[in-house]
Design a protein around this motif. Structure first.
Motif, PDB file in Angstrom:
ATOM      1  N   ASN A 121      63.318  48.135  11.378  1.00 55.77           N
ATOM      2  CA  ASN A 121      63.110  49.316  11.507  1.00 55.77           C
ATOM      3  C   ASN A 121      63.038  50.658  10.640  1.00 55.77           C
ATOM      4  N   VAL A 122      63.516  50.442   9.405  1.00 51.61           N
ATOM      5  CA  VAL A 122      63.074  51.322   8.073  1.00 51.61           C
ATOM      6  C   VAL A 122      62.500  50.360   7.693  1.00 51.61           C
ATOM      7  N   LEU A 123      61.996  49.409   7.222  1.00 56.29           N
ATOM      8  CA  LEU A 123      61.023  48.685   7.010  1.00 56.29           C
ATOM      9  C   LEU A 123      59.766  49.199   7.137  1.00 56.29           C
ATOM     10  N   PHE A 124      59.428  48.776   8.312  1.00 55.33           N
ATOM     11  CA  PHE A 124      58.059  48.598   9.454  1.00 55.33           C
ATOM     12  C   PHE A 124      57.400  49.843  10.185  1.00 55.33           C
ATOM     13  N   GLY A 125      59.486  50.436  10.331  1.00 56.68           N
ATOM     14  CA  GLY A 125      58.797  51.309  12.011  1.00 56.68           C
ATOM     15  C   GLY A 125      59.258  51.324  12.419  1.00 56.68           C
ATOM     16  N   ILE A 126      59.185  50.030  12.926  1.00 57.79           N
ATOM     17  CA  ILE A 126      59.233  49.249  14.466  1.00 57.79           C
ATOM     18  C   ILE A 126      60.540  49.294  15.545  1.00 57.79           C
ATOM     19  N   SER A 127      60.651  49.008  16.163  1.00 58.10           N
ATOM     20  CA  SER A 127      62.198  49.663  17.212  1.00 58.10           C
ATOM     21  C   SER A 127      62.819  48.648  16.299  1.00 58.10           C
ATOM     22  N   PRO A 128      64.668  49.503  16.912  1.00 59.08           N
ATOM     23  CA  PRO A 128      65.245  47.675  16.734  1.00 59.08           C
ATOM     24  C   PRO A 128      65.539  47.380  17.121  1.00 59.08           C
ATOM     25  N   GLU A 129      64.930  47.499  18.167  1.00 59.85           N
ATOM     26  CA  GLU A 129      64.784  45.675  19.909  1.00 59.85           C
ATOM     27  C   GLU A 129      64.031  44.973  19.128  1.00 59.85           C
ATOM     28  N   LEU A 130      63.092  45.290  19.469  1.00 58.96           N
ATOM     29  CA  LEU A 130      62.323  44.263  18.664  1.00 58.96           C
ATOM     30  C   LEU A 130      61.874  43.793  17.552  1.00 58.96           C
ATOM     31  N   GLY A 131      62.563  44.198  16.340  1.00 49.75           N
ATOM     32  CA  GLY A 131      63.229  43.878  14.981  1.00 49.75           C
ATOM     33  C   GLY A 131      63.991  42.827  15.529  1.00 49.75           C
ATOM     34  N   ALA A 132      64.849  42.813  15.969  1.00 49.20           N
ATOM     35  CA  ALA A 132      66.118  42.585  16.662  1.00 49.20           C
ATOM     36  C   ALA A 132      65.446  40.836  16.946  1.00 49.20           C
ATOM     37  N   LEU A 146      68.762  44.020  -5.716  1.00 46.79           N
ATOM     38  CA  LEU A 146      68.216  44.884  -5.338  1.00 46.79           C
ATOM     39  C   LEU A 146      69.741  46.272  -5.768  1.00 46.79           C
ATOM     40  N   THR A 147      71.063  45.657  -4.978  1.00 44.41           N
ATOM     41  CA  THR A 147      71.489  46.704  -5.745  1.00 44.41           C
ATOM     42  C   THR A 147      72.419  46.680  -6.932  1.00 44.41           C
ATOM     43  N   ILE A 148      72.303  46.091  -7.153  1.00 46.73           N
ATOM     44  CA  ILE A 148      71.996  47.124  -9.320  1.00 46.73           C
ATOM     45  C   ILE A 148      70.917  47.453  -9.796  1.00 46.73           C
ATOM     46  N   TYR A 149      69.917  47.375  -9.127  1.00 47.61           N
ATOM     47  CA  TYR A 149      68.852  48.453  -9.436  1.00 47.61           C
ATOM     48  C   TYR A 149      68.670  49.713  -8.726  1.00 47.61           C
ATOM     49  N   VAL A 150      69.261  49.786  -7.563  1.00 46.63           N
ATOM     50  CA  VAL A 150      69.780  51.148  -7.144  1.00 46.63           C
ATOM     51  C   VAL A 150      70.872  51.676  -8.236  1.00 46.63           C
ATOM     52  N   ALA A 205      72.800  53.383   3.935  1.00 47.64           N
ATOM     53  CA  ALA A 205      71.351  53.998   3.816  1.00 47.64           C
ATOM     54  C   ALA A 205      71.607  55.850   3.223  1.00 47.64           C
ATOM     55  N   SER A 206      71.377  56.781   3.189  1.00 48.32           N
ATOM     56  CA  SER A 206      72.443  57.579   2.513  1.00 48.32           C
ATOM     57  C   SER A 206      72.148  57.218   1.726  1.00 48.32           C
ATOM     58  N   VAL A 207      73.073  56.447   0.458  1.00 49.10           N
ATOM     59  CA  VAL A 207      73.554  56.447  -0.712  1.00 49.10           C
ATOM     60  C   VAL A 207      72.590  55.884  -0.974  1.00 49.10           C
ATOM     61  N   PHE A 208      71.199  54.639  -1.006  1.00 48.85           N
ATOM     62  CA  PHE A 208      70.468  53.884  -1.277  1.00 48.85           C
ATOM     63  C   PHE A 208      68.816  54.901  -1.531  1.00 48.85           C
ATOM     64  N   GLN A 209      68.810  56.090  -0.396  1.00 47.25           N
ATOM     65  CA  GLN A 209      68.062  57.416  -0.283  1.00 47.25           C
ATOM     66  C   GLN A 209      68.252  57.814  -1.039  1.00 47.25           C
ATOM     67  N   ILE A 210      69.541  59.069  -1.710  1.00 46.55           N
ATOM     68  CA  ILE A 210      69.963  59.544  -2.651  1.00 46.55           C
ATOM     69  C   ILE A 210      69.852  59.353  -4.138  1.00 46.55           C
ATOM     70  N   ALA A 257      68.180  56.344  -4.948  1.00 42.73           N
ATOM     71  CA  ALA A 257      66.104  55.962  -5.158  1.00 42.73           C
ATOM     72  C   ALA A 257      65.651  56.639  -4.500  1.00 42.73           C
ATOM     73  N   GLY A 258      65.448  57.767  -3.735  1.00 44.39           N
ATOM     74  CA  GLY A 258      64.417  58.489  -2.844  1.00 44.39           C
ATOM     75  C   GLY A 258      63.934  57.501  -1.670  1.00 44.39           C
ATOM     76  N   THR A 259      63.224  57.623  -1.968  1.00 43.71           N
ATOM     77  CA  THR A 259      62.496  57.146  -0.793  1.00 43.71           C
ATOM     78  C   THR A 259      62.229  55.169  -0.715  1.00 43.71           C
ATOM     79  N   VAL A 260      61.918  54.860  -2.040  1.00 49.16           N
ATOM     80  CA  VAL A 260      62.208  53.451  -2.580  1.00 49.16           C
ATOM     81  C   VAL A 260      63.230  52.989  -2.506  1.00 49.16           C
ATOM     82  N   GLY A 261      64.347  53.748  -2.493  1.00 49.57           N
ATOM     83  CA  GLY A 261      65.882  53.731  -2.357  1.00 49.57           C
ATOM     84  C   GLY A 261      65.841  53.200  -0.399  1.00 49.57           C
ATOM     85  N   TYR A 262      65.079  53.721   0.467  1.00 48.14           N
ATOM     86  CA  TYR A 262      65.810  53.729   1.493  1.00 48.14           C
ATOM     87  C   TYR A 262      64.540  52.763   1.995  1.00 48.14           C
TER      88      TYR A 262
END
Length: 403
Positions: free
Chosen positions: A116-127, A161-165, A264-269, A271-276
């Motif tokens: 859902n975060v990556l492609f904007g699809i519903s969590p149900e379809l993603g699941a 990826l976590t090291i980068y953030v 999610a808020s840790v990554f967004q705060i 590294a911004g949109t890339v972090g999210y």
């Protein structure tokens, strides 16, 4: 020619040992792992480093005891338990399967949230898509190798990826190191939660059962098994440490985390949109590897009870993932079931580890193997501590069902 065959076998064994370590580690690194780590970092700040340090020591003690005894006995945990006391293995298997299924519903949901975060699809379809992907791993002819490889790749991606953030968050490293050894605050609840999230439930057995399935067992395999067990805790702990530092960097700057999705808020705060978007990748990888690990390990606890299950265990794994996915897509996460099973989950480690320690001194199970005394004492301390907290969790969990 013989040298080449021997070298090929050694390389194969190394790959299996690494695969088992990553299977256990990535089984531990799920949606709950991400949420717990960031939430406790916000509560304890730099002192959370001490909690991580203590939990790593306990995790290693539990993991080494369990994996060594499984390897020496050349049996899976449920069969060892039944040898110690008839019926205990069936009870343990029931707890594992119930816990694995309930938490897999949450894992599938986490995978859906990642897409859902990556492609904007519903969590149900993603699941649904994630469930199909996980099933596909077990439909491959060399399912064991595919599972090992996927766990390794996903593990490296998550850590990288976590090291980068973490670097973008710029945490006060000196304070983090100092408070790891001289904390301002100690949270016993956080320690038990972290131990339960790393070696609780089915997770402690994921790698050990994988090694049995791959034929790495017996007294001669103890050095390899011990190394793999410690490596598994090391991999999960590295991810935990980097995630803690990333979250600490954000918290130290005075930012408040979103309580509905602190990771999610840790990554967004930081590294911004890339972090999210990075959070989306990590959430999906963490969730899907946990789906694979939970399904594989849960079925490994029942496959020895019936020849039909043993012969068709891959289809039982597929069914396990399918049921988890269907439940989430159709009714979401059944909160009351998750509360009850979460409470029962706290009892799995002390029961299983206690049985293993008894088995270590039964010649009919381990032969002439001598279990190190320090490991036994360490194991007993873990059993007592986790049993007390498990009972506390159960007594507090059941009343929530009637609210």
């Amino acid at each position: 020619m013989k040298a080449g065959i021997k070298m090929g076998k050694q390389e194969s064994n190394r790959s299996i040992l690494l695969g088992a370590a990553f299977l256990m580690a990535t089984s531990a690194i799920g949606p709950g792992f991400l949420t717990q780590t960031t939430t406790f970092t916000e509560q304890l700040a730099a002192s959370f480093g001490f909690v991580i340090l203590v939990s790593i020591i306990i995790d290693i003690g539990a993991q080494m005891n369990i994996w060594r005894i499984i390897a020496v006995s050349e049996k899976r945990a449920q069969d060892i338990a039944n040898d110690v006391l008839p019926g205990v293995g069936y009870f343990l298997a029931l707890l594992i399967v119930m816990g694995g299924l309930a938490f897999n519903i949450g894992n599938v949901g986490g995978a859906g949230l990642g897409l859902n975060v990556l492609f904007g699809i519903s969590p149900e379809l993603g699941a649904l898509l994630s469930g199909i992907f996980a099933i596909g791993i077990f439909l491959i002819k060399e399912a064991g190798k595919a599972m090992d490889r996927f766990a390794q790749i996903a593990g490296f991606v998550m850590i990288g990826l976590t090291i980068y953030v973490m670097f973008t968050a710029k945490p006060p490293y000196g304070e983090a190191v100092m408070k790891t050894f001289i904390p301002d605050d100690i949270s016993y609840l956080a320690i038990v939660t972290l131990v339960g999230g790393t070696v609780g439930g089915y997770i402690a057995f994921a790698g050990g059962h994988r090694l049995i399935d791959a034929g790495i067992k017996g007294k001669e395999a103890i050095p390899q098994v011990t190394k793999s067990a410690v490596s598994a805790i090391g991999i999960a702990s590295i991810m935990r440490i980097f995630l803690f530092l990333a979250a600490f960097g954000v918290v130290a700057q005075g930012f408040a985390l979103d309580p509905s999705n602190p990771a999610a808020s840790v990554f967004q705060i930081a590294a911004g949109t890339v972090g999210y978007k990075i959070f989306g990748i990590i959430m999906w990888a963490a969730a899907v590897t946990s789906v694979v690990g939970a399904a594989y390990t849960s079925v490994s606890f029942i496959r020895t009870f019936n020849p039909f299950i043993d012969k068709n265990y891959q289809w039982f794994i597929v069914g396990f993932i399918a049921i988890s996915t269907i439940v989430f897509v159709s009714i979401g996460q059944p909160a009351k079931i998750l509360v009850l099973v979460g409470s029962l989950n706290g009892l799995i480690l002390p029961i299983a580890l206690g049985v293993m320690l008894i088995a270590a001194y039964r010649k009919k199970i381990v032969g002439d193997y001598k279990h190190p005394l320090w490991m036994t004492i360490f194991g007993i301390i873990i059993v007592i501590t986790m049993a007390a907290m498990g009972i506390y969790s159960l007594l507090n969990g059941i009343p929530q069902l009637f609210k």
